[in-house]
Design a protein around this motif. Structure first.
Motif, mmCIF file in Angstrom:
data_model
loop_
_atom_site.group_PDB
_atom_site.id
_atom_site.type_symbol
_atom_site.label_atom_id
_atom_site.label_comp_id
_atom_site.label_asym_id
_atom_site.label_seq_id
_atom_site.Cartn_x
_atom_site.Cartn_y
_atom_site.Cartn_z
ATOM 1 N N ALA A 194 0.814 -1.202 -0.002
ATOM 2 C CA ALA A 194 -0.139 0.090 -0.146
ATOM 3 C C ALA A 194 0.920 1.347 -0.038
ATOM 4 O O ALA A 194 0.564 2.323 -0.792
ATOM 5 N N PHE A 198 0.965 3.977 -2.942
ATOM 6 C CA PHE A 198 0.546 5.479 -2.568
ATOM 7 C C PHE A 198 1.592 6.320 -3.210
ATOM 8 O O PHE A 198 1.083 7.338 -3.666
ATOM 9 N N ASP A 241 -8.650 3.840 -7.625
ATOM 10 C CA ASP A 241 -9.495 3.203 -6.765
ATOM 11 C C ASP A 241 -9.478 1.773 -6.496
ATOM 12 O O ASP A 241 -9.243 1.046 -5.458
ATOM 13 N N PHE A 244 -6.299 0.139 -4.945
ATOM 14 C CA PHE A 244 -6.118 0.188 -3.266
ATOM 15 C C PHE A 244 -7.161 -0.691 -3.084
ATOM 16 O O PHE A 244 -7.024 -1.313 -1.729
ATOM 17 N N ILE A 247 -5.824 -4.239 -2.378
ATOM 18 C CA ILE A 247 -4.846 -4.675 -1.440
ATOM 19 C C ILE A 247 -5.212 -5.400 -0.260
ATOM 20 O O ILE A 247 -5.809 -4.785 0.706
#
Length: 277
Positions: A194, A198, A241, A244, A247
């Motif tokens: 993550a 990011f 989106d 993420f 994950i």
């Protein structure tokens, strides 16, 4: 309820009388016309040292009540600098310090294509130093008695070509982050994946803005802003989106999330190349 323009300018003139203050601007979403009804009013205080913080504190208490407090320069950290979170006429107003000489130094670096993201509380990607230039470019000047802010802002309206090139070249880091994230799959290290994704997404958002010559000054809303740029990868926001959302703590989902991100990096590089032709 936000401060009226008349009240805002009246307060700006009073702040500008404090020794050390060079000029005052309206910044943030209200300057860009992108604010919500409950958005704070961000007021930039451009100063040169020494700034008379005691006098500024007395002024803050006179307009926002005895509990109002302003910091010394640097009180909020080396890049956010300092200021005060105030309530004036029942409206949230943020006074935000900006050292004008430091802004000028950052602008000189940006013109040479030099930039960096600096560790700073509240900025998980890191504070982009060239945001100092972008903030002034996107601001509305309220008080500028010497004309210095106005003259600098006129220069900042043209995005530095070398900074565009540097931000696009910075996509090498996004490629590297894909490789790093893949190494964490077998360990089921979803937190590390993550974190890599990011930062990868942030690097892509800044590269896309650089390629189009538009200032990006904050992580908040960066993905939506990048997705709205002409020529951005198709469904950029929706795919971020999806990455993420994927994950999870098993190798299959982690690999799928990284695959989505890897495709976005490739398409971002292609989009940037097209934008800069």
């Amino acid at each position: 309820m936000a401060l009226s323009d008349e009240r805002l300018i009246e307060l700006a003139r009073r702040v500008a009388e404090v020794p050390g203050v060079v000029g005052i601007v309206l910044g943030g979403s209200r300057a860009r016309g992108a604010h919500a009804d409950d958005s704070d009013t961000d007021v930039g205080l451009y100063y040169r040292r020494p700034l008379d913080v005691d006098r500024l504190d007395r002024l803050a208490k006179s307009v926002a009540g005895p509990s109002a407090v302003v910091t010394e320069p640097g009180g909020w950290g080396p890049w956010v600098d300092g200021g005060g979170w105030l309530k004036i006429d029942d409206s949230p107003v943020d006074w935000i310090y900006r050292d004008l000489d430091r802004v000028l130094g950052v602008w000189a670096d940006a013109e040479r294509g030099k930039y960096g993201f600096h560790q700073q509380t509240g900025h998980p990607l890191g504070f982009p130093d060239y945001a100092y230039a972008g903030e002034l470019a996107l601001s509305r000047i309220l008080v500028d008695r010497t004309g210095e802010l106005t003259a600098l802002r006129e220069k900042l309206l043209v995005f530095p070509p070398k900074l565009s090139e540097a931000l696009v070249n910075g996509l090498w880091e996004a490629d590297f982050l894909v490789a790093l994230a893949r190494k964490a799959v077998s360990r089921r290290d979803s937190a590390y994946v993550a974190g890599c994704l990011f930062r990868l997404v942030g690097v892509c958002a800044h590269a896309l803005h650089g390629a189009t010559g538009r200032w990006l000054i904050n992580e908040k809303g960066a993905v939506a802003a990048a997705a709205a740029l002409p020529g951005a990868p198709e469904r950029f926001r929706a795919r971020v989106d999806a990455a993420f959302a994927g994950i999870k703590g098993d190798p299959m989902h982690l690999s799928e999330a990284i695959d989505i991100a890897a495709d976005l990096v490739l398409e971002t590089a292609d989009a940037c190349a097209t934008m800069m032709r």
